[in-house]
Design an enzyme around this catalytic site. Sequence first.
Site, short mmCIF file in Angstrom:
data_model
loop_
_atom_site.label_atom_id
_atom_site.label_comp_id
_atom_site.label_asym_id
_atom_site.label_seq_id
_atom_site.Cartn_x
_atom_site.Cartn_y
_atom_site.Cartn_z
N ARG A 127 25.09 40.04 27.41
CA ARG A 127 25.35 39.36 28.69
C ARG A 127 24.29 39.65 29.75
NH1 ARG A 127 27.37 37.38 25.31
NH2 ARG A 127 29.57 37.15 24.82
N SER A 174 34.87 35.97 32.60
CA SER A 174 35.04 37.43 32.60
C SER A 174 34.27 38.06 33.75
CB SER A 174 34.54 38.01 31.28
OG SER A 174 35.41 37.61 30.25
N GLU A 229 29.78 41.31 35.31
CA GLU A 229 29.06 40.26 34.59
C GLU A 229 28.73 39.14 35.58
OE1 GLU A 229 30.77 39.27 30.79
OE2 GLU A 229 30.08 37.20 30.94
C1 LIG Z 1 36.27 29.60 32.40
C2 LIG Z 1 35.00 30.33 32.09
C3 LIG Z 1 34.78 30.83 30.83
C4 LIG Z 1 33.61 31.52 30.52
N1 LIG Z 1 33.42 31.99 29.25
C5 LIG Z 1 32.28 32.62 28.94
C6 LIG Z 1 32.05 33.09 27.61
O1 LIG Z 1 32.86 32.92 26.71
N2 LIG Z 1 30.89 33.72 27.35
C7 LIG Z 1 29.94 33.92 28.32
O2 LIG Z 1 28.89 34.49 28.01
N3 LIG Z 1 30.13 33.49 29.58
C8 LIG Z 1 31.27 32.85 29.92
N4 LIG Z 1 31.46 32.41 31.20
C9 LIG Z 1 30.45 32.70 32.24
C10 LIG Z 1 29.36 31.62 32.40
O3 LIG Z 1 29.82 30.35 32.00
C11 LIG Z 1 28.09 31.98 31.63
O4 LIG Z 1 27.54 33.20 32.08
C12 LIG Z 1 27.02 30.89 31.78
O5 LIG Z 1 25.96 31.15 30.92
C13 LIG Z 1 26.47 30.79 33.20
O6 LIG Z 1 25.71 29.61 33.28
P1 LIG Z 1 25.56 28.86 34.67
O7 LIG Z 1 24.63 27.73 34.50
O8 LIG Z 1 26.88 28.54 35.24
O9 LIG Z 1 24.85 29.99 35.51
P2 LIG Z 1 25.07 30.40 37.06
O10 LIG Z 1 26.45 30.86 37.22
O11 LIG Z 1 24.65 29.22 37.87
O12 LIG Z 1 24.06 31.55 37.18
C14 LIG Z 1 24.23 32.77 36.49
C15 LIG Z 1 22.92 33.57 36.60
O13 LIG Z 1 21.91 32.86 35.90
C16 LIG Z 1 20.85 32.48 36.79
N5 LIG Z 1 20.42 31.13 36.42
C17 LIG Z 1 21.17 30.00 36.34
N6 LIG Z 1 20.42 28.98 35.90
C18 LIG Z 1 19.17 29.47 35.72
C19 LIG Z 1 17.94 28.90 35.29
N7 LIG Z 1 17.82 27.61 34.97
N8 LIG Z 1 16.85 29.70 35.25
C20 LIG Z 1 16.92 31.02 35.57
N9 LIG Z 1 18.06 31.61 35.97
C21 LIG Z 1 19.17 30.84 36.04
C22 LIG Z 1 21.44 32.57 38.19
O14 LIG Z 1 20.44 32.86 39.14
C23 LIG Z 1 22.43 33.72 38.03
O15 LIG Z 1 21.78 34.95 38.16
C24 LIG Z 1 32.63 31.71 31.53
C25 LIG Z 1 32.84 31.19 32.81
C26 LIG Z 1 34.00 30.51 33.10
C27 LIG Z 1 34.20 29.95 34.48
#
Ligand SMILES: Cc1cc2nc3c(=O)[nH]c(=O)nc-3n(C[C@H](O)[C@H](O)[C@H](O)COP(=O)(O)OP(=O)(O)OC[C@H]3O[C@@H](n4cnc5c(N)ncnc54)[C@H](O)[C@@H]3O)c2cc1C
Length: 341
Positions: A186, A234, A306
């Site tokens: 993660r 999480s 996380e």
């Molecule tokens: C209901 C639910 C279930 C979830 N289940 C899981 C799971 O099973 N497994 C899991 O690993 N995660 C899970 N997550 C967490 C989340 O979905 C993941 O961490 C996902 O990868 C985040 O992607 P995001 O685009 O929403 O990133 P953001 O939330 O927008 O950003 C997260 C981080 O990544 C950076 N970031 C975002 N986009 C970029 C980019 N293009 N380039 C560089 N940095 C970037 C941001 O600056 C920040 O530091 C869950 C979340 C929810 C709400």
Amino acid sequence: MMRTAQWTDVAAKIAKTGATTELSVPASRLTTYRIGGMVALVVTITKAEQALALHACISDEIEVVVVGNGSNILISDDGFDGVAVVLHLGDDDTTMSVVESTEHSALLDARANIRLPMLARRSAALGWHGLEWAVGVPGSLGGAVRMNAGGHGSDMEKSLFDAELINLRSGRTARVAKQNLGLRFRGSAITDEICVVGARCQVTRGNAEQSQKEIAEIVTWRRDNQPGGQNAGSVFVNPAQTTRSAGALIDEAGLRGKRHGSAEISQKHANFIQADENARAADVVALMCEAQDTVFARTGVMMHSEVRLLGFTQEITHRFLDKHHSHLELARAQETLKSLL
Ligand SMILES: Cc1cc2nc3c(=O)[nH]c(=O)nc-3n(C[C@H](O)[C@H](O)[C@H](O)COP(=O)(O)OP(=O)(O)OC[C@H]3O[C@@H](n4cnc5c(N)ncnc54)[C@H](O)[C@@H]3O)c2cc1C
């Protein structure tokens, strides 16, 4: 804190690159928590060249962060006095293509803003196997690379081939093999100034029907085991020093269902913190502090966040950082990445 007039100047400079700018944007529009104060400036990038040009418009003292689907971010009630970069590099329908395919395997090339569930479904529909797990993660591909998102026995580290990166501070760009991204459970060595604009995932020849069945099972499992509503998945990373998950540790500490003002530790999954409509981010953080303290007092296990915290005090941000990773292998991986960009 920058004054409004200063932000207006920065926005005007950035607008000349062709990117769209918006001042004072409610954080609720950017994250799945749908709470928090104002974000000073949101920059929407539609072409990689705009991201490459950004470095000339942003001075070192301005904080910059890329926001994907905001499914792993909590923004403070005081907002974020910085630039949030949002990617719109094509629609979901046009942001994935199959490259370098053989009879048995292929690379899928996708823009960073494609949603993981869409990527999983499109890959499966084309008869490629390997990305089914991603259907349950509501993030963008870029966010998933940075977070090394995963679940159901797989993760980005297993699925990724390489990523296309832009350093928003230097304007340099590179395609970086996954081995050089410092991927760990993660997390990764990708820092705030590095924007993932695209990535290639490796898949093997599968069976569309079988993959779609697997996807349906994952979706059902998620519905049965995880809450809907306003959350960021999480909250704590599963600690390395025990086989107990963070959710189990919080549950065993008697905190399942615990409420603080407008937020609650989920009844359905103790590692999720649910926010009410118009909740205060401070209430979510108060529950995080209580869970971290209580679990540490009971078990000696220090849980780390996380969820990315934006706009909070240094004390709060530092409290939830994984200091071990921050100081050792992570620093080394960040150096490697820096040398490439
Ligand atoms: C209901 C639910 C279930 C979830 N289940 C899981 C799971 O099973 N497994 C899991 O690993 N995660 C899970 N997550 C967490 C989340 O979905 C993941 O961490 C996902 O990868 C985040 O992607 P995001 O685009 O929403 O990133 P953001 O939330 O927008 O950003 C997260 C981080 O990544 C950076 N970031 C975002 N986009 C970029 C980019 N293009 N380039 C560089 N940095 C970037 C941001 O600056 C920040 O530091 C869950 C979340 C929810 C709400």
